[in-house]
Scaffold this motif. Structure first.
Motif, short mmCIF file in Angstrom:
data_model
loop_
_atom_site.label_atom_id
_atom_site.label_comp_id
_atom_site.label_asym_id
_atom_site.label_seq_id
_atom_site.Cartn_x
_atom_site.Cartn_y
_atom_site.Cartn_z
N TYR A 170 17.51 33.51 34.38
CA TYR A 170 18.82 33.23 34.98
C TYR A 170 19.35 31.87 34.52
O TYR A 170 20.49 31.75 34.08
CB TYR A 170 18.68 33.28 36.51
CG TYR A 170 19.98 33.07 37.25
CD1 TYR A 170 20.87 34.12 37.45
CD2 TYR A 170 20.31 31.82 37.77
CE1 TYR A 170 22.05 33.93 38.13
CE2 TYR A 170 21.49 31.62 38.46
CZ TYR A 170 22.36 32.69 38.64
OH TYR A 170 23.54 32.49 39.31
N VAL A 224 22.15 33.00 32.08
CA VAL A 224 23.38 33.22 32.85
C VAL A 224 24.09 31.90 33.10
O VAL A 224 25.29 31.76 32.82
CB VAL A 224 23.07 33.93 34.18
CG1 VAL A 224 24.34 34.10 35.01
CG2 VAL A 224 22.45 35.30 33.91
N MET A 225 23.33 30.91 33.61
CA MET A 225 23.97 29.63 33.93
C MET A 225 24.49 28.92 32.68
O MET A 225 25.42 28.13 32.75
CB MET A 225 22.99 28.72 34.68
CG MET A 225 22.62 29.22 36.07
SD MET A 225 24.08 29.70 37.04
CE MET A 225 24.82 28.10 37.34
N ILE A 229 31.23 38.64 34.79
CA ILE A 229 29.96 37.90 34.88
C ILE A 229 30.15 36.46 34.40
O ILE A 229 29.69 35.51 35.03
CB ILE A 229 28.88 38.61 34.04
CG1 ILE A 229 28.49 39.93 34.69
CG2 ILE A 229 27.64 37.73 33.88
CD1 ILE A 229 27.63 40.82 33.81
N SER A 289 29.63 33.56 37.06
CA SER A 289 28.41 32.76 36.86
C SER A 289 28.74 31.29 36.71
O SER A 289 27.97 30.42 37.12
CB SER A 289 27.63 33.26 35.64
OG SER A 289 28.34 33.02 34.45
N PRO A 340 28.87 31.14 41.35
CA PRO A 340 27.57 31.80 41.16
C PRO A 340 27.04 32.50 42.40
O PRO A 340 26.30 33.48 42.28
CB PRO A 340 26.65 30.65 40.72
CG PRO A 340 27.40 29.39 40.98
CD PRO A 340 28.84 29.72 41.03
N LEU A 347 27.98 36.07 42.16
CA LEU A 347 27.66 36.76 40.91
C LEU A 347 27.17 38.19 41.12
O LEU A 347 27.67 39.12 40.47
CB LEU A 347 26.62 35.96 40.11
CG LEU A 347 26.17 36.60 38.80
CD1 LEU A 347 27.34 36.74 37.83
CD2 LEU A 347 25.05 35.80 38.15
N ILE A 388 20.90 39.70 37.06
CA ILE A 388 21.96 39.95 38.05
C ILE A 388 21.35 40.63 39.28
O ILE A 388 21.65 40.26 40.42
CB ILE A 388 23.08 40.83 37.45
CG1 ILE A 388 23.89 40.02 36.46
CG2 ILE A 388 23.99 41.36 38.55
CD1 ILE A 388 24.83 40.85 35.64
N THR A 408 19.88 38.32 41.72
CA THR A 408 20.74 37.52 42.62
C THR A 408 21.02 38.28 43.91
O THR A 408 21.69 37.76 44.79
CB THR A 408 22.09 37.19 41.95
OG1 THR A 408 22.81 38.42 41.72
CG2 THR A 408 21.91 36.45 40.63
#
Lengths: 379, 72
Positions: free
Chosen positions: A75, A79-80, A150, A154, A158, A161, A268, A271
């Motif tokens: 993640y 993602v971040m 996304i 993100s 977040p 998300l 995802i 989360t």
């Protein structure tokens, strides 16, 4: 000795003892996503890893999303940092043929109109008390463009998300169910039967190569916050059209896209931890996302009707519904609906033009909103 | 005798031929299945008549406006 055994057995029961109702419900939610993906064929490439990620993260004490946990590592790294959604965009660009749009550039207007609902939903979310960045993330669900949703959430919301991503992909898979009643309601029988002729491949290779380059520069100058999004999609498309880097094109649309889809999906899902996900806010996000997609369809078809008037009946308003991004489902829906009312009607390539216009439109809508927010000092 | 040519509405691949030369077809009957952009769609008879000629086969790639079937 006996005490040690009791402690050992207690350790084996710890997972059960820490199980709470939100975890149980979300494991159920994860299993539902798995069922939809595997049995019903709803976006299986996303729903299977997302569903499994949701199951994993709701098993107590697994620590997958704790600091150093494997899903937390994915993640944070993918993602971040925006890497995952942006790599997906390269793949989308490599898979997209903008030819039908270039054959009939005015279809880009349908792609712009198909984003109207995003802005209406944004206003609705603001009215319901969401922050500006939350509202942008929720509104973008209406684009029916998973990677953009996304990317935006993100970076700027977040905590939403999981809800935004699942809503975006759920509604993408439901486009064939959501759109037809709206399309029928807004058009007359005569409009639905309009034939649009044959789309011939007359666009030169040079035009197809210049298109991604010029689009990146122009769109980037208009909305600089969208450069990562539009830049990656157009890089993929440039590689596809130039033909000089077929190995990279194939890797982008296959191996890279597959690996990233797997990692993106599972993170995802991760989360969706019960205590964080099961809030009234999540339901509101799903509700607003649905409103956004309906409004986008309404706007697209309404603009299609307008174009029909201006072109003296040469545009079938049904292709306006393809102005939302969901590619290529929305274009297929236009083809199916068109042929339902006139067996000799073939709208697919025209709808593809509107649909690829919608892809650009959704990215630009996100970029414009973020650039405006940055200008206002909110980012 | 009026002859009607059925042309490809877009480039794609013929994945099924549902008629044979000599068959009688009615308007809107399915003649072929064309696959384009990973979507299958029926190509239907524009008019009633007899299939005079089939100019494509299963698995053929066709271009937009190519003549596929001739009906008289």
């Amino acid at each position: 000795m006996i005490e040690a055994i009791v402690h050992g057995l207690h350790g084996l029961l710890a997972g059960f003892l820490h199980m709470s109702l939100p975890n149980v419900l979300m494991i159920g939610g994860g299993l539902l996503l798995l069922y939809l993906g595997i049995k019903k064929g709803f976006e299986p490439l996303l729903f299977v890893p997302i569903g499994f990620g949701a199951v994993l993260v709701n098993i107590p004490l697994g620590g997958l999303m704790e600091e150093g946990g494997i899903l937390r590592t994915f993640y944070d790294a993918g993602v971040m940092t925006e890497i995952f959604p942006l790599l997906i965009f390269v793949g989308i660009g490599a898979m997209t043929d903008f030819g039908p749009l270039l054959e009939n550039p005015k279809l880009l207007l349908l792609g712009a109109a198909g984003q109207f609902g995003i802005f209406l939903t944004l206003l609705l979310a603001l009215a319901l008390g969401f922050s500006k960045l939350d509202a942008v993330s929720i509104g973008i669900i209406g684009a029916c463009d998973g990677p953009t949703a996304i990317y935006v959430s993100s970076q700027y919301a977040p905590h939403l998300l999981g809800a935004v991503s699942v809503a975006a992909y759920s509604y993408m898979s439901l486009v064939p169910i959501i759109q037809p009643p709206i399309m029928k309601f807004l058009t007359t029988h005569e409009e639905r039967t309009i034939k649009m002729g044959v789309v011939r491949s007359s666009v030169s290779r040079t035009t197809k190569i210049l298109f991604p380059i010029l689009t990146t520069i122009i769109a980037g100058l208009i909305a600089p916050m969208g450069v990562p999004l539009i830049g990656m999609i157009m890089l993929g498309n440039l590689m596809r059209e130039c033909g000089a880097v077929s190995r990279l094109t194939k890797a982008s649309e296959n191996e890279i896209a597959n690996v990233v889809t797997l990692l993106l999906g599972i993170t995802i899902g991760a989360t969706m931890e019960g205590h964080a996900f099961l809030k009234p806010q999540t339901l509101v996000v799903f509700g607003l996302g649905f409103v956004a997609i309906c409004l986008d369809t309404v706007a697209g078809v309404a603009f299609g009707k307008l174009m029909k008037v201006f072109t003296r009946g040469r545009i079938n308003p049904l292709i306006g519904a393809a102005g939302i991004s969901a590619y290529p489902m929305a274009a297929r829906v236009a083809q199916i609906e068109g042929q339902k009312y006139n067996r000799k009607n073939y709208l697919l390539m025209h709808a593809m033009g509107a649909n690829t216009g919608g892809q650009i439109g959704s990215v630009m809508a996100a970029a414009v909103m973020l650039s405006v927010l940055k200008g206002m000092g909110n980012i | 005798m009026k002859v009607s040519e059925v042309t490809a509405p877009m480039a794609g691949k013929i994945i099924d031929v549902k008629v044979e030369v000599g068959d009688t077809v009615s308007e809107d009957d399915e003649l072929l299945i064309l696959e384009a952009m990973k979507m299958e769609m029926p190509i239907v008879a524009p008019t009633s008549g007899k299939v005079k000629e089939i100019r494509c086969g299963k698995g053929d790639s066709v271009g937009a406006d190519d003549v596929l079937v001739v009906i008289e």
